[in-house]
Enzyme design. Sequence first.
Site, PDB file in Angstrom:
ATOM      1  N   THR A  15       0.846  -1.187   0.000  1.00 20.09           N
ATOM      2  CA  THR A  15       0.000   0.000   0.000  1.00 20.09           C
ATOM      3  C   THR A  15       0.880   1.236   0.000  1.00 20.09           C
ATOM      4  OG1 THR A  15      -1.782   1.168   1.151  1.00 20.09           O
ATOM      5  CG2 THR A  15      -0.144   0.087   2.521  1.00 20.09           C
ATOM      6  N   ASP A  76      -7.754  -6.167  -0.411  1.00 17.55           N
ATOM      7  CA  ASP A  76      -8.716  -5.522  -1.277  1.00 17.55           C
ATOM      8  C   ASP A  76     -10.065  -5.706  -0.616  1.00 17.55           C
ATOM      9  OD1 ASP A  76      -8.772  -4.004  -3.752  1.00 17.55           O
ATOM     10  OD2 ASP A  76     -10.170  -5.505  -4.469  1.00 17.55           O
ATOM     11  N   SER A  77     -10.812  -4.631  -0.518  1.00 15.53           N
ATOM     12  CA  SER A  77     -12.063  -4.709   0.231  1.00 15.53           C
ATOM     13  C   SER A  77     -13.097  -3.791  -0.390  1.00 15.53           C
ATOM     14  CB  SER A  77     -11.828  -4.323   1.699  1.00 15.53           C
ATOM     15  OG  SER A  77     -11.232  -3.041   1.791  1.00 15.53           O
ATOM     16  N   GLY A 173     -14.752   5.903   4.300  1.00  6.60           N
ATOM     17  CA  GLY A 173     -15.418   5.197   3.212  1.00  6.60           C
ATOM     18  C   GLY A 173     -16.927   5.178   3.402  1.00  6.60           C
ATOM     19  N   ARG A 201     -12.309  -6.881   8.008  1.00  5.74           N
ATOM     20  CA  ARG A 201     -10.850  -7.013   8.046  1.00  5.74           C
ATOM     21  C   ARG A 201     -10.428  -7.867   9.252  1.00  5.74           C
ATOM     22  NH1 ARG A 201      -9.685  -2.308   6.732  1.00  5.74           N
ATOM     23  NH2 ARG A 201      -9.090  -2.778   4.605  1.00  5.74           N
TER      24      ARG A 201
END
Length: 215
Positions: A15, A76-77, A173, A201
């Site tokens: 990341t 990845d979410s 988000g 997560r």
Amino acid sequence: MTRKLDPADRLVIATHNAGKLREIAALMAPYGMACASAGELGLPEPEETGTTFVENALLKAHAAAKASGLPALADDSGLSVAALGGRPGVYTADWAERQWFEGAPGQDYKGRDWYLAMGKVEGLLCQLGSDVDRSCWFSCTLAIAWPNGAEAVYEGRVEGTFSWPPRGTMGFGYDPVFVPQGRTVTFAQLDPEEKHRISHRADAFAKLVAAQFGA
């Protein structure tokens, strides 16, 4: 047999987001893993061309492992809404990107406007009627890749309901519109420690820990 991480190795977190590095590094710390981000190491960001969370997580993990010569962890979410056929899903972040006809980009990470993204979902649900199914879920895929091509994948999920209008300021988000199953408040209204305990997560990370650091 699943390959195991060696605490003697440094783990690359695939990341360029400093906040994500801090979160994952803190989760890995109890297991003796020293972490560095792809950004810190100057590694390029691969284009996320996958059509599933697994594909994108593996793509990022393998790219970081190959470039660094170290094991790499990527995630990845995203949010999936039942009535929208699972959308936005793997394109969760894309829905927060402003198009040319939607005005200037927002001020969030990479110019993403999450209120815009939440509004897009709400608008589509409203088109389906007042009694539309608002069930949804967050998914998280954690992928580990080694320089020799070995890989491991762990998937987590948390069920909930899409709520409108957005509530809370502690999340990011789509958190302000996601009410986890069994709760009456959104992720953005939950104490961060409580959210991290029940999140998608956390579910994926628990599976990673069991496989990589369990007896």
